[in-house]
Design an enzyme around this catalytic site. Structure first.
Site, PDB file in Angstrom:
ATOM      1  N   HIS A   1      40.528  31.063  21.790  1.00  0.00           N
ATOM      2  CA  HIS A   1      39.075  31.128  21.923  1.00  0.00           C
ATOM      3  C   HIS A   1      38.402  30.652  20.629  1.00  0.00           C
ATOM      4  O   HIS A   1      38.807  31.050  19.533  1.00  0.00           O
ATOM      5  CB  HIS A   1      38.613  32.567  22.158  1.00  0.00           C
ATOM      6  CG  HIS A   1      38.837  33.093  23.530  1.00  0.00           C
ATOM      7  ND1 HIS A   1      40.087  33.393  24.016  1.00  0.00           N
ATOM      8  CD2 HIS A   1      37.954  33.414  24.521  1.00  0.00           C
ATOM      9  CE1 HIS A   1      39.970  33.872  25.255  1.00  0.00           C
ATOM     10  NE2 HIS A   1      38.691  33.884  25.582  1.00  0.00           N
TER      11      HIS A   1
ATOM     12  N   ASN B   1      46.342  32.488  15.846  1.00  0.00           N
ATOM     13  CA  ASN B   1      45.441  33.084  16.830  1.00  0.00           C
ATOM     14  C   ASN B   1      45.512  34.603  16.849  1.00  0.00           C
ATOM     15  O   ASN B   1      44.485  35.279  16.984  1.00  0.00           O
ATOM     16  CB  ASN B   1      45.781  32.530  18.214  1.00  0.00           C
ATOM     17  CG  ASN B   1      44.847  33.022  19.297  1.00  0.00           C
ATOM     18  OD1 ASN B   1      43.635  33.063  19.118  1.00  0.00           O
ATOM     19  ND2 ASN B   1      45.405  33.390  20.439  1.00  0.00           N
TER      20      ASN B   1
END
Length: 258
Positions: free
Chosen positions: A109, A140
């Protein structure tokens, strides 16, 4: 007339819109770009909680921008991982779920779910693949996740922050994943601007493992990010103020109360 019609093409999906072929300085999405649009894009996406300047060649955002407040980040709803291709992006320019399967990369994201989950609709929109870049799990789930958490704290501590984030590509040969050939970034940037305090802090992290306790080591200044990306940040500010904020590498902001 046809060119004008194309320039003003707007299509709506629920309360979101996608705008193609639009002058960068004219595009607005809520007030996420109040302090300037980083660059032109192949397609602009306006969501409830974030906006995207989308790159058809890399099949991911060139940049994502959003605003967080102490109030918005205090609202939480249960997470449901519903990753999905973005139907507003032409099929030949978007990534598909199959591109990511067994790729060795997370669907990272850029506008993080935990920053977008103030209602069900905004949370759901955060799972569009047009909000994703290929990220190594060691980034991440480690340093990048900690930085995202820090940003939410800063929204509370500073009252409000404007965030600009995206991929960086360096080198002549860029790796890709999947049949859609989604480009794999070499690193990622994140810029946080606190307008009430007139402060900025900026980071560049490589697309590899970054330890959670090493986030501060990746601080840089905005001008460095501009050189890497070709973008221009905070261009709506007075020139002297923009220059001062962009040339300064900030000390690490505090990440907890006390």
């Amino acid at each position: 007339m046809k060119a004008l019609a194309n320039a003003l093409l707007i299509s709506f999906s629920l309360s979101t819109c996608t705008i193609a072929s639009y002058a960068a300085n004219d595009f607005q999405c809520h007030d996420f770009l109040k302090y300037g649009t980083p660059s032109k894009a192949d397609q602009y996406l306006c969501r409830r909680a974030y906006t995207v300047g989308y790159n058809y060649k890399t099949k991911q955002p060139a940049w994502v921008a959003f605003k967080l407040t102490g109030q918005s980040v205090s609202k939480r709803i249960k997470r449901h991982n519903q990753f999905m291709p973005d139907p507003t992006i032409p099929q030949k320019y978007r990534s598909e779920l199959s591109d990511w399967k067994k790729s060795g990369y997370d669907r990272g994201h850029l506008a993080s779910y935990a920053s977008m989950d103030f209602n069900k609709e905004s949370a759901k929109e955060s799972f569009y693949l047009s909000n994703m870049s290929p990220q190594k799990a060691g980034l991440n789930r480690q340093g990048w996740a900690r930085l995202e958490s820090d940003v939410r704290f800063w929204a509370k501590y500073k009252g409000e922050v404007y965030v600009y984030t995206g991929p960086i590509f360096q080198g002549k040969k860029i790796k890709t994943i999947g049949k859609s050939k989604v480009a794999v970034p070499t690193s990622f940037f994140k810029i946080i601007y606190a307008p009430k305090q007139q402060q900025t802090i900026a980071f560049v992290m490589p697309n590899k493992r970054v330890a959670k306790n090493k986030v501060a080591d990746y601080r840089t200044n905005i001008q460095h990010i501009e050189r890497l990306t070709g973008f221009k940040f905070l261009s709506a500010l007075p020139a002297t103020e923009q220059e001062k904020l962009s040339s300064t590498t900030s000390k690490m902001w505090k990440t907890h109360y006390g």
